[in-house]
Design an enzyme around this catalytic site. Structure first.
Site, PDB file in Angstrom:
ATOM      1  N   GLU A  64       0.827  -1.209   0.000  1.00 58.11           N
ATOM      2  CA  GLU A  64       0.000   0.000   0.000  1.00 58.11           C
ATOM      3  C   GLU A  64       0.865   1.265   0.000  1.00 58.11           C
ATOM      4  O   GLU A  64       2.083   1.216   0.150  1.00 58.11           O
ATOM      5  CB  GLU A  64      -0.967  -0.042   1.190  1.00 58.11           C
ATOM      6  CG  GLU A  64      -1.919  -1.227   1.053  1.00 58.11           C
ATOM      7  CD  GLU A  64      -3.026  -1.244   2.102  1.00 58.11           C
ATOM      8  OE1 GLU A  64      -2.958  -0.500   3.095  1.00 58.11           O
ATOM      9  OE2 GLU A  64      -3.973  -2.031   1.889  1.00 58.11           O
ATOM     10  N   GLU A  75      -1.716 -10.110  -6.065  1.00 59.17           N
ATOM     11  CA  GLU A  75      -1.708 -10.976  -7.256  1.00 59.17           C
ATOM     12  C   GLU A  75      -0.811 -10.411  -8.341  1.00 59.17           C
ATOM     13  O   GLU A  75      -0.019 -11.132  -8.948  1.00 59.17           O
ATOM     14  CB  GLU A  75      -3.132 -11.119  -7.820  1.00 59.17           C
ATOM     15  CG  GLU A  75      -4.109 -11.836  -6.910  1.00 59.17           C
ATOM     16  CD  GLU A  75      -4.836 -10.907  -5.949  1.00 59.17           C
ATOM     17  OE1 GLU A  75      -4.269  -9.872  -5.532  1.00 59.17           O
ATOM     18  OE2 GLU A  75      -5.991 -11.218  -5.617  1.00 59.17           O
ATOM     19  N   CYS A 115      -6.670  -7.308 -11.500  1.00 65.87           N
ATOM     20  CA  CYS A 115      -5.826  -8.504 -11.396  1.00 65.87           C
ATOM     21  C   CYS A 115      -6.338  -9.593 -12.345  1.00 65.87           C
ATOM     22  O   CYS A 115      -5.546 -10.311 -12.952  1.00 65.87           O
ATOM     23  CB  CYS A 115      -5.794  -9.011  -9.959  1.00 65.87           C
ATOM     24  SG  CYS A 115      -4.832  -7.948  -8.870  1.00 65.87           S
TER      25      CYS A 115
HETATM   26  N1  THU Z   1      -6.098  -6.365  -2.515  1.00 64.72           N
HETATM   27  C1  THU Z   1      -5.280  -7.305  -3.071  1.00 64.72           C
HETATM   28  O1  THU Z   1      -4.079  -7.358  -2.782  1.00 64.72           O
HETATM   29  N2  THU Z   1      -5.830  -8.191  -3.924  1.00 64.72           N
HETATM   30  C2  THU Z   1      -7.143  -8.207  -4.303  1.00 64.72           C
HETATM   31  O2  THU Z   1      -7.529  -8.999  -5.147  1.00 64.72           O
HETATM   32  C3  THU Z   1      -8.078  -7.283  -3.689  1.00 64.72           C
HETATM   33  C4  THU Z   1      -7.501  -6.245  -2.816  1.00 64.72           C
HETATM   34  C5  THU Z   1      -5.511  -5.409  -1.584  1.00 64.72           C
HETATM   35  C6  THU Z   1      -5.460  -4.003  -2.091  1.00 64.72           C
HETATM   36  C7  THU Z   1      -5.432  -3.221  -0.794  1.00 64.72           C
HETATM   37  O3  THU Z   1      -4.084  -3.125  -0.347  1.00 64.72           O
HETATM   38  C8  THU Z   1      -6.206  -4.090   0.180  1.00 64.72           C
HETATM   39  O4  THU Z   1      -6.260  -5.377  -0.407  1.00 64.72           O
HETATM   40  C9  THU Z   1      -7.618  -3.599   0.449  1.00 64.72           C
HETATM   41  O5  THU Z   1      -8.304  -3.384  -0.718  1.00 64.72           O
END
Ligand code: THU
Length: 160
Positions: A64, A75, A115
């Site tokens: 993040e 992913e 993704c």
């Molecule tokens: N997130 C992922 O890493 N993969 C997903 O398929 C959905 C969301 C992450 C993005 C963000 O850092 C957190 O989850 C909340 O949305």
């Protein structure tokens, strides 16, 4: 006018113990990656583990950023890491898992739309389906045999 019914197929597993030893190893790699995520804003950690055709496992987790859109999903970190380190080696499987600091994630966490589109490009490019396993912190595991089951009407480069 006519209706078009589009079908997707998923396998459901009640627990990790129903999976093969190799897929259980991929799951454990996804859990390890998840627990190293950098998710101070959402407090939602996602881990992804990719299995290459040569057996190697490559992992990724969400990263993040204070400027929220600059963050990246687990992913895509995993897939792009695999593609950049091992170009030409096909990806056979992807395992996704997640954990939240706010509440227990009891439902499978499926990849977001961006993704899925990234996975679609990879699957089309390598001319071999990618099996996608996804789960929460606890609960069932779902498995799609191909990205096509996750993304109906995927945009593909034959249109360009
Ligand atoms: N997130 C992922 O890493 N993969 C997903 O398929 C959905 C969301 C992450 C993005 C963000 O850092 C957190 O989850 C909340 O949305």
């Amino acid at each position: 006018m006519r209706n078009l019914d589009i079908h997707s197929n998923f396998e459901e597993y009640k627990g990790i113990e129903e999976l093969s030893a190799s897929d259980q190893e991929l799951f454990r790699s996804a859990v390890e990656a998840r627990d190293k995520a950098y998710a101070p804003y959402s407090r939602f950690s996602v881990g992804a583990a990719v299995r290459l055709d040569n057996g190697l496992i490559i992992t990724g987790n969400n990263q993040e950023n204070a400027a929220y859109p600059s963050g990246m999903c687990a992913e895509r970190v995993a897939i792009w890491s695999a593609l950049s380190q091992h170009p030409g080696t096909k990806i056979s499987k992807l395992f996704i898992t997640a954990r939240s600091e706010k509440k227990e994630v009891t439902r499978p966490v499926s990849p977001c739309g961006s993704c899925r589109q990234t996975l679609a490009e990879c699957e089309i490019r390598q001319e071999q389906p990618i099996e996608v396993f996804f789960t929460g912190e606890t609960g069932i595991i779902l498995k799609a045999s191909s990205v096509r089951d996750l993304l109906a009407f995927m945009f593909d480069n034959t249109l360009l």
